[in-house]
Design an enzyme around this catalytic site. Sequence first.
Site, short mmCIF file in Angstrom:
data_model
loop_
_atom_site.label_atom_id
_atom_site.label_comp_id
_atom_site.label_asym_id
_atom_site.label_seq_id
_atom_site.Cartn_x
_atom_site.Cartn_y
_atom_site.Cartn_z
N LYS A 85 0.89 -1.11 0.00
CA LYS A 85 0.11 0.05 0.07
C LYS A 85 0.79 1.40 -0.05
O LYS A 85 1.88 1.28 0.71
CB LYS A 85 -0.96 0.00 1.36
CG LYS A 85 -1.82 1.03 1.18
CD LYS A 85 -2.72 1.05 2.59
CE LYS A 85 -3.92 2.11 2.81
NZ LYS A 85 -4.71 1.96 3.80
N SER A 160 -9.47 1.81 3.16
CA SER A 160 -8.76 2.69 2.33
C SER A 160 -7.66 1.71 1.47
O SER A 160 -7.05 2.20 0.43
CB SER A 160 -7.87 3.53 3.06
OG SER A 160 -7.23 3.02 4.12
N SER A 184 -9.56 -0.48 7.63
CA SER A 184 -8.95 -0.57 6.17
C SER A 184 -8.32 -1.82 5.59
O SER A 184 -7.95 -1.79 4.42
CB SER A 184 -7.94 0.85 5.92
OG SER A 184 -8.96 1.83 5.72
N1 GLN Z 1 -12.69 4.39 6.77
C1 GLN Z 1 -12.10 4.78 8.09
C2 GLN Z 1 -11.61 6.13 7.77
O1 GLN Z 1 -11.96 6.74 6.91
C3 GLN Z 1 -11.16 3.73 8.25
C4 GLN Z 1 -9.86 4.20 7.56
C5 GLN Z 1 -8.64 3.17 7.68
O2 GLN Z 1 -8.60 2.24 8.47
N2 GLN Z 1 -7.54 3.70 7.42
O3 GLN Z 1 -11.01 6.64 8.45
#
Ligand code: GLN
Length: 496
Positions: A85, A160, A184
């Site tokens: 990532k 994400s 994410s």
């Molecule tokens: N969807 C959550 C956010 O937008 C989690 C994102 C993540 O785990 N990086 O913060």
Amino acid sequence: MTESQTHTPLPDLTIHQALAGLERGDLTAVELTQAVLARIQAVEDQIQAYLRVTAEQALAQAEEADRRRQQGERAPLLGIPLAIKDVLVTEGVETTCGSKILQGFIPPYTATAVARLEEAGAILLGKTNTDEFAMGSSTENSAYQTTRNPWDLERVPGGSSGGSAAAVAAGEALGALGTDTGGSVRQPAALCGVVGLKPSYGRVSRYGLVAYGSSLDQIGPITQDVRDAALLLNVIAGHDPLDGTSLPEPVPDYTAALTGEVKGLRIGLPEEYFVAGIQPEVEAAVRAAVAHLESLGAEVLPISLPNTDKALPVYYLIAPAEASANLARYDGIRFGYSAGAENLFDNYRLTRGQGFGPEVKRRIMLGTYALSAGYYDAYYLKAQQVRTLIREDFQRAFQQVDVIAAPTSPTTAFRIGEKIDDPLAMILTDIFTTSANLAGICAISVPCGFDSQGLPIGLQLLGPALGEEAILRVAHAYEQSTDWHKRRAQLPTSAS
Ligand code: GLN
């Protein structure tokens, strides 16, 4: 029949199958890497999982892996092509976090988790797409491209870490690293029909992970099956003197936990996780999975996590508060993009105004507000106090049960564009995942079925802090007695 005789195309092999094939001499790391690069070439136009593919470097690493193996060297991931990532820094390879503000940033060092993969012999294929600074649940917040779900190109892969999950689901990598601040790793894994593990806070070093919410962030593996997740965790877990929050506890061999046995294990079913709004097919699949575990000899107990409904509001105060501080360093001077204005103030203002996307700006504003004098006690401090209650809910529950079962996401993959203009609707997708990060515990998502449109569903198993062996064991026993993980997405072209 041995694994390599099943005629699985090389890019669709699991990591452990590929390792066995490499060991037997049925294939080389160069052949494997070339096959995965060919798959990328064939499908990437449509999937858009990668922000950049480092093909030359990957082939050089593959040659090196073959040489090492020929000389009798062995390493846990020798010759395995993986994707990373793009929030993990990689020396000499542009790292943007899906943000325009880091365009052109070439890190001078490599994140510990990635360096450990390389030391273990892994081959790095490139950097995968992400919501900008890992903020989002659909990968649509990337400044560069929208990744598509391999199971349905009109739908999001989740986020994400959507690039990493889509890459694994499409055979564009044998496995990948994602990061999980509020879901994410798990949510995109669920939406793409693969396995995603969020380790306990401190289990994996965050050194070289571009910070989003420092008290919540963890790096975790995204793989085709549970054994592969254990193999990657074996390599990336463990203390790192460069990260003061990494735990000194020894790292067990996580594959030893994969006994296939769940007899006598106690699995808690939290009533609060089966709420209105959950897609009925998701609820049915998760309940069926729990019944299946019961039939394998686990004991299922109803439990209560009474502060569950507070997890989302608490998370959406703490994560933006930490983000607003972490993102202060992007000033147009030190890293990446600069607006090049004439005076310092204008340069800050224009760089940040032009470099950050709307979701990131929203979070910086929210976080700054929550931390400001006069509001701190009412918002940030209160959120931290409620966070303790959430943590205590889990501590109580884990006195009664070994593992907690729940859905990963309330719905299967939604359509591209469906939620992007409604930040609140997007936030609701995190309803079952943020608690684990707030409490610092571990959790895994494993495929447990498909909805009527053929979209994958994920079962989430949560364990106590440093309880990775328990969740891996249950996830593996479930997986091995079901066939969900064997189904592959129909790829957009006639890729081989
Ligand atoms: N969807 C959550 C956010 O937008 C989690 C994102 C993540 O785990 N990086 O913060």
